[in-house]
Design a protein around this motif. Structure first.
Motif, PDB file in Angstrom:
ATOM      1  N   SER A 157      -7.958  -1.614 -15.605  1.00  0.00           N
ATOM      2  CA  SER A 157      -8.542  -0.529 -14.815  1.00  0.00           C
ATOM      3  C   SER A 157      -8.276   0.824 -15.460  1.00  0.00           C
ATOM      4  CB  SER A 157      -7.963  -0.546 -13.397  1.00  0.00           C
ATOM      5  OG  SER A 157      -8.360  -1.706 -12.705  1.00  0.00           O
ATOM      6  N   LEU A 158      -7.066   1.013 -15.973  1.00  0.00           N
ATOM      7  CA  LEU A 158      -6.736   2.268 -16.656  1.00  0.00           C
ATOM      8  C   LEU A 158      -7.593   2.442 -17.904  1.00  0.00           C
ATOM      9  CD1 LEU A 158      -4.950   4.775 -16.850  1.00  0.00           C
ATOM     10  CD2 LEU A 158      -3.264   3.391 -18.076  1.00  0.00           C
ATOM     11  N   VAL A 159      -7.780   1.352 -18.649  1.00  0.00           N
ATOM     12  CA  VAL A 159      -8.614   1.404 -19.856  1.00  0.00           C
ATOM     13  C   VAL A 159     -10.064   1.700 -19.482  1.00  0.00           C
ATOM     14  CG1 VAL A 159      -9.558   0.001 -21.733  1.00  0.00           C
ATOM     15  CG2 VAL A 159      -7.111  -0.056 -21.244  1.00  0.00           C
ATOM     16  N   ASP A 160     -10.535   1.130 -18.373  1.00  0.00           N
ATOM     17  CA  ASP A 160     -11.911   1.396 -17.919  1.00  0.00           C
ATOM     18  C   ASP A 160     -12.118   2.880 -17.635  1.00  0.00           C
ATOM     19  OD1 ASP A 160     -13.219  -1.029 -18.100  1.00  0.00           O
ATOM     20  OD2 ASP A 160     -12.567  -1.719 -16.135  1.00  0.00           O
ATOM     21  N   ILE A 161     -11.132   3.514 -17.000  1.00  0.00           N
ATOM     22  CA  ILE A 161     -11.235   4.951 -16.723  1.00  0.00           C
ATOM     23  C   ILE A 161     -11.318   5.746 -18.025  1.00  0.00           C
ATOM     24  CG2 ILE A 161     -10.024   6.945 -15.755  1.00  0.00           C
ATOM     25  CD1 ILE A 161      -8.841   5.078 -13.645  1.00  0.00           C
ATOM     26  N   CYS A 162     -10.433   5.410 -18.967  1.00  0.00           N
ATOM     27  CA  CYS A 162     -10.412   6.120 -20.247  1.00  0.00           C
ATOM     28  C   CYS A 162     -11.682   5.857 -21.051  1.00  0.00           C
ATOM     29  CB  CYS A 162      -9.187   5.695 -21.055  1.00  0.00           C
ATOM     30  SG  CYS A 162      -7.607   6.098 -20.292  1.00  0.00           S
ATOM     31  N   PHE A 163     -12.151   4.607 -21.037  1.00  0.00           N
ATOM     32  CA  PHE A 163     -13.347   4.232 -21.787  1.00  0.00           C
ATOM     33  C   PHE A 163     -14.565   4.995 -21.274  1.00  0.00           C
ATOM     34  CE2 PHE A 163     -16.778   0.937 -22.577  1.00  0.00           C
ATOM     35  CZ  PHE A 163     -16.870   1.197 -23.936  1.00  0.00           C
ATOM     36  N   SER A 164     -14.710   5.056 -19.953  1.00  0.00           N
ATOM     37  CA  SER A 164     -15.837   5.781 -19.373  1.00  0.00           C
ATOM     38  C   SER A 164     -15.693   7.290 -19.586  1.00  0.00           C
ATOM     39  CB  SER A 164     -15.932   5.463 -17.878  1.00  0.00           C
ATOM     40  OG  SER A 164     -17.076   6.020 -17.302  1.00  0.00           O
ATOM     41  N   SER A 165     -14.467   7.789 -19.529  1.00  0.00           N
ATOM     42  CA  SER A 165     -14.237   9.233 -19.692  1.00  0.00           C
ATOM     43  C   SER A 165     -14.474   9.701 -21.119  1.00  0.00           C
ATOM     44  CB  SER A 165     -12.807   9.584 -19.268  1.00  0.00           C
ATOM     45  OG  SER A 165     -12.588   9.256 -17.916  1.00  0.00           O
ATOM     46  N   THR A 166     -14.518   8.798 -22.057  1.00  0.00           N
ATOM     47  CA  THR A 166     -14.749   9.171 -23.451  1.00  0.00           C
ATOM     48  C   THR A 166     -16.164   9.689 -23.675  1.00  0.00           C
ATOM     49  OG1 THR A 166     -13.167   7.490 -24.170  1.00  0.00           O
ATOM     50  CG2 THR A 166     -14.675   8.329 -25.826  1.00  0.00           C
ATOM     51  N   THR A 167     -17.132   9.143 -22.958  1.00  0.00           N
ATOM     52  CA  THR A 167     -18.534   9.481 -23.215  1.00  0.00           C
ATOM     53  C   THR A 167     -19.245  10.130 -22.028  1.00  0.00           C
ATOM     54  OG1 THR A 167     -19.191   7.240 -22.550  1.00  0.00           O
ATOM     55  CG2 THR A 167     -18.777   7.619 -24.889  1.00  0.00           C
ATOM     56  N   VAL A 168     -18.947   9.683 -20.810  1.00  0.00           N
ATOM     57  CA  VAL A 168     -19.764  10.097 -19.659  1.00  0.00           C
ATOM     58  C   VAL A 168     -19.619  11.590 -19.329  1.00  0.00           C
ATOM     59  CG1 VAL A 168     -20.282   9.654 -17.233  1.00  0.00           C
ATOM     60  CG2 VAL A 168     -19.711   7.759 -18.735  1.00  0.00           C
ATOM     61  N   PRO A 169     -18.408  12.186 -19.274  1.00  0.00           N
ATOM     62  CA  PRO A 169     -18.339  13.619 -18.959  1.00  0.00           C
ATOM     63  C   PRO A 169     -19.119  14.489 -19.944  1.00  0.00           C
ATOM     64  CG  PRO A 169     -16.175  12.613 -18.716  1.00  0.00           C
ATOM     65  CD  PRO A 169     -17.058  11.583 -19.347  1.00  0.00           C
ATOM     66  N   LYS A 170     -19.045  14.178 -21.222  1.00  0.00           N
ATOM     67  CA  LYS A 170     -19.814  14.926 -22.222  1.00  0.00           C
ATOM     68  C   LYS A 170     -21.315  14.775 -21.968  1.00  0.00           C
ATOM     69  CE  LYS A 170     -21.095  16.740 -26.205  1.00  0.00           C
ATOM     70  NZ  LYS A 170     -21.224  18.215 -26.357  1.00  0.00           N
ATOM     71  N   MET A 171     -21.746  13.557 -21.634  1.00  0.00           N
ATOM     72  CA  MET A 171     -23.157  13.315 -21.349  1.00  0.00           C
ATOM     73  C   MET A 171     -23.612  14.110 -20.130  1.00  0.00           C
ATOM     74  SD  MET A 171     -24.977   9.723 -20.287  1.00  0.00           S
ATOM     75  CE  MET A 171     -23.908   9.561 -18.850  1.00  0.00           C
ATOM     76  N   ILE A 172     -22.777  14.153 -19.077  1.00  0.00           N
ATOM     77  CA  ILE A 172     -23.132  14.876 -17.857  1.00  0.00           C
ATOM     78  C   ILE A 172     -23.256  16.372 -18.133  1.00  0.00           C
ATOM     79  CG2 ILE A 172     -22.293  15.531 -15.574  1.00  0.00           C
ATOM     80  CD1 ILE A 172     -21.018  12.737 -15.381  1.00  0.00           C
TER      81      ILE A 172
END
Length: 306
Positions: free
Chosen positions: A67-82
């Motif tokens: 779950s922690l890795v999922d948060i980090c994995f998604s945070s790597t790309t999605v905030p920049k995209m938004i």
């Protein structure tokens, strides 16, 4: 073809989803909502595991790590995209692109490694239950987690080194919403043989081997479960694996299936959809899979929320 010397490369240009202002606003709201659900869902899962002493077992330790890795994995790309959708900006600096690529590979590989470790955990618990306490001890769990982190770091740095060795790039446009490693390697005008060899070696070691390990673990699990005489015992054994098996199918299904489908008739839009599937959708769905299909997690989450 215009070549850009590496010393003059200061930024890359990412591909946008749409130039329509209304559609961009809709996409901004959609991706922001999905990202918030991803972060909150995985944080709730970590909170549930840490707050309930009955969940302090190797299986749930690896689940909270996932779950922690999922948060980090998604945070790597999605905030920049938004932010890019909101500001209509598609520029990322050279250093920022390499950093994003390194983190993307690191956390993506860690998710792959953790799914493999969790399959091994279920294999030992079902096929060798008498040795479970010794084989998957707290010390063993820490070693497995450290090995996953180490292999992921090696993979990440190999990708980084391959891009850094590139002396020039064909152009600065990346056909994706983030710095996709495969896209960066395809833009390089360095020796394509080196890039191909490194890509295949990494793919075999960190892609084929983990998937074979998961397949072998479940082959042995199914063989052992089918030998259980009672149907209730077989159901109980399978129920402990159903959540993990669903997460594995989702991760590999979106990673392999969508990308292989896009490779047959590649287009930038198909590549972006493939990336969205496992960078946004998969991390968001994992908490639902484990909470809905796991009674212990569901009970703890209800107690926390109520």
């Amino acid at each position: 073809i215009r070549m850009h010397n590496l010393t003059h490369v200061s930024e890359f240009h990412l591909m946008g989803f749409s130039d329509d202002p209304v559609l961009r606003l809709v996409l901004f709201g959609l991706f922001l909502s999905m990202y918030l659900v991803t972060v909150l869902g995985n944080l709730l899962l970590i909170l549930a595991v840490s707050s309930d002493p009955h969940l302090h077992t190797p299986m749930y330790f690896f689940l909270s790590s996932l779950s922690l890795v999922d948060i980090c994995f998604s945070s790597t790309t999605v905030p920049k995209m938004i932010v890019d959708i909101l500001t209509h900006s598609r520029v990322i600096s050279y250093v920022g692109c390499l950093t994003q690529m390194s983190l993307f590979v690191l956390f993506g590989c860690m998710e792959d490694m953790l799914l493999t470790v969790m399959a091994y955990d279920r294999f030992v618990a079902i096929c060798h239950p008498l040795h479970y306490a010794v084989t998957v001890s707290p010390h063993g769990c820490a070693l497995l987690l450290l090995a996953s982190v180490f292999l992921s770091l090696v993979d990440s740095q190999l990708h980084n080194l391959t891009v850094l060795l590139s002396t020039c790039f064909r152009h600065m446009e990346i056909a994706n919403f983030f710095c996709d490693p495969s896209q960066l390697l395809s833009l390089s005008c360095s020796d394509p043989l080196l890039n191909t060899v490194v890509t295949y070696i990494i793919g075999v070691i960190l892609g084929i081997f983990p998937s074979l390990g998961i397949f072998f673990s479940y082959y042995k699990i199914v063989s052992s479960v089918l030998k259980i005489p009672s149907s209730e015992g077989r159901y109980k054994a399978f129920s402990t694996c159903s959540s993990h098996l669903s997460a594995v199918c989702l991760f590999y299904g979106t990673g392999f299936g969508v990308y292989l489908g896009s490779d047959v008739s590649y287009s930038p839009i198909k590549g972006m959809v493939a990336s969205l599937m496992y960078t946004v959708v998969t991390p968001m769905l994992n908490p639902f899979i484990y909470s809905l299909r796991n009674r212990d997690i569901s009970r703890t989450l209800k107690r926390i929320l109520c």
